[in-house]
Design an enzyme around this catalytic site. Sequence first.
Site, PDB file in Angstrom:
ATOM      1  N   GLY A 128       0.451   2.529   2.037  1.00 50.63           N
ATOM      2  CA  GLY A 128       1.428   1.970   1.576  1.00 50.63           C
ATOM      3  C   GLY A 128       2.344   2.730   0.398  1.00 50.63           C
TER       4      GLY A 128
ATOM      5  N   GLU B 293      -2.634   5.119   8.493  1.00 53.32           N
ATOM      6  CA  GLU B 293      -3.126   3.521   9.280  1.00 53.32           C
ATOM      7  C   GLU B 293      -3.895   3.704  10.752  1.00 53.32           C
ATOM      8  OE1 GLU B 293      -0.239   1.796   5.828  1.00 53.32           O
ATOM      9  OE2 GLU B 293      -0.675   3.823   7.391  1.00 53.32           O
TER      10      GLU B 293
ATOM     11  N   ALA C  76      -2.107  -0.345  -0.316  1.00 49.46           N
ATOM     12  CA  ALA C  76      -3.244  -1.868  -0.781  1.00 49.46           C
ATOM     13  C   ALA C  76      -4.338  -1.098  -1.388  1.00 49.46           C
ATOM     14  CB  ALA C  76      -3.119  -2.542   0.542  1.00 49.46           C
TER      15      ALA C  76
ATOM     16  N   GLU D 249       5.607   3.702   2.365  1.00 44.12           N
ATOM     17  CA  GLU D 249       5.848   2.554   1.973  1.00 44.12           C
ATOM     18  C   GLU D 249       7.126   2.393   1.426  1.00 44.12           C
ATOM     19  OE1 GLU D 249       4.336   0.798   6.275  1.00 44.12           O
ATOM     20  OE2 GLU D 249       3.111   0.035   4.806  1.00 44.12           O
TER      21      GLU D 249
END
Length: 267
Positions: A118, A141, A63, A121
């Site tokens: 991300g 994170e 992000a 992910e």
Amino acid sequence: MSILEYSISDHIALIKLNRPEARNALNPEMVVRLADAFKDARDNEDVRVIVLTGEGSTFCAGADLGELIPIISGAKEPKDEWDERVAENRNLIFEALLRDFDTEKPVIAAVQGHAIAGGLEILQGTDIRVAGPDLKFGVQEVKWAIFPGGGSTVRMPRQMPYAKAMELLLTGDLILSDEAKEIGFLNYVVPADEVLNKAMEIARKIAANGPIAVKAIRASVRACSGVEEKEALKIETKHANPVFATEDAREGPRAFMEKRKPVYKGK
């Protein structure tokens, strides 16, 4: 030039993240375009396989903290159509990450840059992964006291050894391509200039197969994941039986007997 390139050729949809100056970070426009591309590839009957790649040294950095997160949190007012779509439907970020969205067709990742946060992910939502050497993989994170909510706590322990997944999730450490392949997270590690070619080679093999059978096999594998064997076999049967009633299922054996290349129509 668009920050996301999308094209279809020979039953293969190619999606390229094209924001290298920002390490392909997901800003609102990238989220919307990526989610829309996945939906189009799912719904387009001509598409049988999807190849996902990224331009530059980073596959995807996750992000965009300066552009996407303030829109999702409501800290920033939408300034354009991309902001507005994300503000109206915050689930778009999970669709772009392949967390709450199923393409229904195989997704092959051609990883030509680092895949962190991300970016990793998104990879967890793909089916087959080809990467270049010496790339970094991981979710960090936890280092910033936040949660890798794009599916990592569910998918990582299923896609790599549990103890290794827990180490990466809880320390925020990164691993390199060779180790990612060694633990089964990657299919291939090839020279950097061969990554996309290898991914396309695999895509062409899949696209040449019966598309209904491909979708059913993928769906069965995903539906049976984590399910007790007896129940899983029932699920498999539900996916298998309709395939045998298709025109393609008659064409395949007929082509084999006639010693020719089958012509599949997805019917």
